[in-house]
Design a protein around this motif. Sequence first.
Motif, PDB file in Angstrom:
ATOM      1  N   LYS A  18       0.831  -1.207   0.000  1.00 51.39           N
ATOM      2  CA  LYS A  18       0.000   0.000   0.000  1.00 51.39           C
ATOM      3  C   LYS A  18       0.868   1.261   0.000  1.00 51.39           C
ATOM      4  N   THR A  19       2.062   1.170   0.587  1.00 46.71           N
ATOM      5  CA  THR A  19       2.981   2.315   0.553  1.00 46.71           C
ATOM      6  C   THR A  19       3.397   2.608  -0.895  1.00 46.71           C
ATOM      7  N   MET A  20       3.767   1.544  -1.625  1.00 46.83           N
ATOM      8  CA  MET A  20       4.147   1.742  -3.034  1.00 46.83           C
ATOM      9  C   MET A  20       2.945   2.225  -3.849  1.00 46.83           C
ATOM     10  N   PHE A  21       1.765   1.616  -3.635  1.00 47.99           N
ATOM     11  CA  PHE A  21       0.563   2.028  -4.383  1.00 47.99           C
ATOM     12  C   PHE A  21       0.300   3.522  -4.154  1.00 47.99           C
ATOM     13  N   THR A  22       0.407   3.944  -2.894  1.00 45.36           N
ATOM     14  CA  THR A  22       0.078   5.332  -2.544  1.00 45.36           C
ATOM     15  C   THR A  22       1.068   6.305  -3.168  1.00 45.36           C
ATOM     16  N   ALA A  23       2.345   5.977  -3.075  1.00 48.49           N
ATOM     17  CA  ALA A  23       3.358   6.870  -3.673  1.00 48.49           C
ATOM     18  C   ALA A  23       3.133   6.980  -5.174  1.00 48.49           C
ATOM     19  N   LEU A  24       2.798   5.839  -5.806  1.00 52.70           N
ATOM     20  CA  LEU A  24       2.560   5.872  -7.252  1.00 52.70           C
ATOM     21  C   LEU A  24       1.304   6.674  -7.573  1.00 52.70           C
ATOM     22  N   SER A  25       0.233   6.406  -6.799  1.00 48.97           N
ATOM     23  CA  SER A  25      -1.040   7.070  -7.069  1.00 48.97           C
ATOM     24  C   SER A  25      -0.919   8.590  -6.887  1.00 48.97           C
ATOM     25  N   LEU A  26      -0.104   9.017  -5.930  1.00 53.67           N
ATOM     26  CA  LEU A  26       0.089  10.462  -5.702  1.00 53.67           C
ATOM     27  C   LEU A  26       1.033  11.083  -6.740  1.00 53.67           C
ATOM     28  N   GLY A  27       1.684  10.246  -7.534  1.00 45.22           N
ATOM     29  CA  GLY A  27       2.548  10.773  -8.600  1.00 45.22           C
ATOM     30  C   GLY A  27       3.988  11.014  -8.178  1.00 45.22           C
ATOM     31  N   VAL A  28       4.413  10.434  -7.044  1.00 45.54           N
ATOM     32  CA  VAL A  28       5.772  10.687  -6.548  1.00 45.54           C
ATOM     33  C   VAL A  28       6.824  10.297  -7.600  1.00 45.54           C
ATOM     34  N   PHE A  29       6.672   9.100  -8.201  1.00 41.06           N
ATOM     35  CA  PHE A  29       7.719   8.622  -9.116  1.00 41.06           C
ATOM     36  C   PHE A  29       7.723   9.427 -10.427  1.00 41.06           C
ATOM     37  N   ASP A  30       6.556   9.945 -10.800  1.00 40.13           N
ATOM     38  CA  ASP A  30       6.486  10.810 -11.988  1.00 40.13           C
ATOM     39  C   ASP A  30       7.168  12.150 -11.707  1.00 40.13           C
ATOM     40  N   GLN A  31       6.969  12.657 -10.495  1.00 37.49           N
ATOM     41  CA  GLN A  31       7.573  13.953 -10.134  1.00 37.49           C
ATOM     42  C   GLN A  31       9.097  13.871 -10.117  1.00 37.49           C
ATOM     43  N   LEU A  32       9.626  12.661  -9.875  1.00 35.60           N
ATOM     44  CA  LEU A  32      11.085  12.506  -9.768  1.00 35.60           C
ATOM     45  C   LEU A  32      11.719  11.978 -11.056  1.00 35.60           C
ATOM     46  N   ALA A  33      10.897  11.781 -12.088  1.00 34.43           N
ATOM     47  CA  ALA A  33      11.429  11.145 -13.310  1.00 34.43           C
ATOM     48  C   ALA A  33      12.513  11.991 -13.967  1.00 34.43           C
ATOM     49  N   ALA A  34      12.370  13.326 -13.864  1.00 28.83           N
ATOM     50  CA  ALA A  34      13.345  14.193 -14.552  1.00 28.83           C
ATOM     51  C   ALA A  34      14.587  14.458 -13.708  1.00 28.83           C
ATOM     52  N   GLY A  35      14.557  14.057 -12.431  1.00 23.82           N
ATOM     53  CA  GLY A  35      15.736  14.275 -11.584  1.00 23.82           C
ATOM     54  C   GLY A  35      15.350  14.459 -10.135  1.00 23.82           C
ATOM     55  N   PRO A  36      16.344  14.473  -9.217  1.00 27.50           N
ATOM     56  CA  PRO A  36      16.072  14.566  -7.781  1.00 27.50           C
ATOM     57  C   PRO A  36      15.373  15.876  -7.403  1.00 27.50           C
ATOM     58  N   ARG A  37      14.542  15.800  -6.349  1.00 31.82           N
ATOM     59  CA  ARG A  37      13.873  16.996  -5.811  1.00 31.82           C
ATOM     60  C   ARG A  37      13.818  16.874  -4.295  1.00 31.82           C
ATOM     61  N   GLU A  38      13.728  18.015  -3.640  1.00 31.85           N
ATOM     62  CA  GLU A  38      13.671  18.000  -2.171  1.00 31.85           C
ATOM     63  C   GLU A  38      12.234  17.731  -1.701  1.00 31.85           C
ATOM     64  N   GLY A  39      12.125  17.224  -0.457  1.00 27.40           N
ATOM     65  CA  GLY A  39      10.838  16.801   0.091  1.00 27.40           C
ATOM     66  C   GLY A  39       9.735  17.846  -0.003  1.00 27.40           C
ATOM     67  N   PRO A  40       9.968  19.105   0.475  1.00 32.59           N
ATOM     68  CA  PRO A  40       8.887  20.097   0.441  1.00 32.59           C
ATOM     69  C   PRO A  40       8.411  20.384  -0.989  1.00 32.59           C
ATOM     70  N   ASP A  41       9.344  20.321  -1.925  1.00 34.09           N
ATOM     71  CA  ASP A  41       9.008  20.545  -3.336  1.00 34.09           C
ATOM     72  C   ASP A  41       8.091  19.409  -3.841  1.00 34.09           C
ATOM     73  N   THR A  44       4.612  19.864  -2.397  1.00 31.10           N
ATOM     74  CA  THR A  44       3.842  20.880  -3.138  1.00 31.10           C
ATOM     75  C   THR A  44       3.325  20.285  -4.452  1.00 31.10           C
ATOM     76  N   ALA A  45       4.216  19.584  -5.172  1.00 29.97           N
ATOM     77  CA  ALA A  45       3.827  19.046  -6.487  1.00 29.97           C
ATOM     78  C   ALA A  45       2.740  17.967  -6.355  1.00 29.97           C
ATOM     79  N   THR A  46       2.743  17.232  -5.250  1.00 30.59           N
ATOM     80  CA  THR A  46       1.745  16.158  -5.095  1.00 30.59           C
ATOM     81  C   THR A  46       0.565  16.599  -4.227  1.00 30.59           C
ATOM     82  N   ARG A  47       0.566  17.864  -3.840  1.00 27.66           N
ATOM     83  CA  ARG A  47      -0.504  18.466  -3.009  1.00 27.66           C
ATOM     84  C   ARG A  47      -0.745  17.636  -1.744  1.00 27.66           C
ATOM     85  N   THR A  48       0.353  17.391  -1.030  1.00 29.18           N
ATOM     86  CA  THR A  48       0.263  16.613   0.211  1.00 29.18           C
ATOM     87  C   THR A  48       0.884  17.396   1.365  1.00 29.18           C
TER      88      THR A  48
END
Length: 331
Positions: A18-41, A44-48
């Motif tokens: 469920k942890t992996m499902f949730t991260a995927l569903s929120l778009g975490v892996f898509d947000q990081l596809a272009a390169g590393p980002r910091e947590g607060p960023d 903001t991008a995943t509206r969490t």
Amino acid sequence: MADPTPVIDLIEAFRRSKTMFTALSLGVFDQLAAGPREGPDIATATRTDPDTCARLLDACVALGLLARQGAAYANSATAQAYLFRGSPSTLAGYIQYSNDVLYPLWGNLEDAIREGTHRWKQTYGLDGPLFSHFYRTPESRREFLLGMHGFGLLSSPAVVAAFDLTRFTRLVDLGGGTGHLPVSAAARYEGMQVAVFDLPAVIGNAREFTAGSRVELIEGDFFIDPLPSADLYALGRILHDWSEPKIRTLLTKIHAALPAGGGLLIAEKLLADDLAGPVHAHMQSLNMLVCTEGRERSLAQYTRLLTEAGFGEVSGRVTGAPLDAVLAIKS
Ligand code: SAM
């Protein structure tokens, strides 16, 4: 004292999923596809919420899905290949479908075991034919087919290579979905004509997935319509959907449509003949219980069904891919 590790591991197993499902569903892996980002960023991008998002990101690091780079997070190579929606090998469709559809169905597994039937009515209030549930909206149809496609891409090259199919001239994949199996067959067997036969709505989706290939697309219902002519039919993850009477009807129909020497290639996960494993096949069999009329089978069980339908020679191969292969020949 007996080792409690397997029990503790299984207590936690659904939390990891469920942890992996949730991260995927929120778009975490898509947000990081272009390169590393910091947590607060990322929050903001995943509206969490920034604090709980960081907790999720750290859990994903612990699971090996993300890596820490200073204050930033990055996709692991596995996440970049299989969890980023834009990757050609993505499994995001199947994971989203697991999160949205299968997870609630599995919540009613006890009742499925008690009553021996799928859980669409109990979980979603849905009656009616099976695929009307999977395809209740165009979005749910696409999500389901995307899910099938990701695993199909991992399996079909191994399935079409499991036997030498050079002698066959025309393959029709019955219930072929997005067409990954005919695409793999066309790539391996140069002269082979290949086609997908599926329900009309699905052929619309298949057009998108087979664009630029030489796969012919044919609309129809394999229980009702005549089968398009072929000397090799394929059934990929079809037999595990249906009750035994429906399987008998379909196999008999396929046998009747084949010329002598014609074949049926089946792609399914095989249970061991003594039913002692593999775990993945047993999990898939319970999955079929909650969402279909079907089950997984061993090669011996498929051989019985195929010989009863008139097939002569039946061979099976464990491929090492998510799906195994069975070839049945009409004498
Ligand atoms: N063979 C594909 C694969 O392995 O990715 C799809 C497998 S999916 C579990 C089952 C497929 O059977 C779907 O594409 C569905 O639309 C198709 N199907 C279900 N009922 C059908 C019917 N009566 N006639 C033709 N296709 C059907």
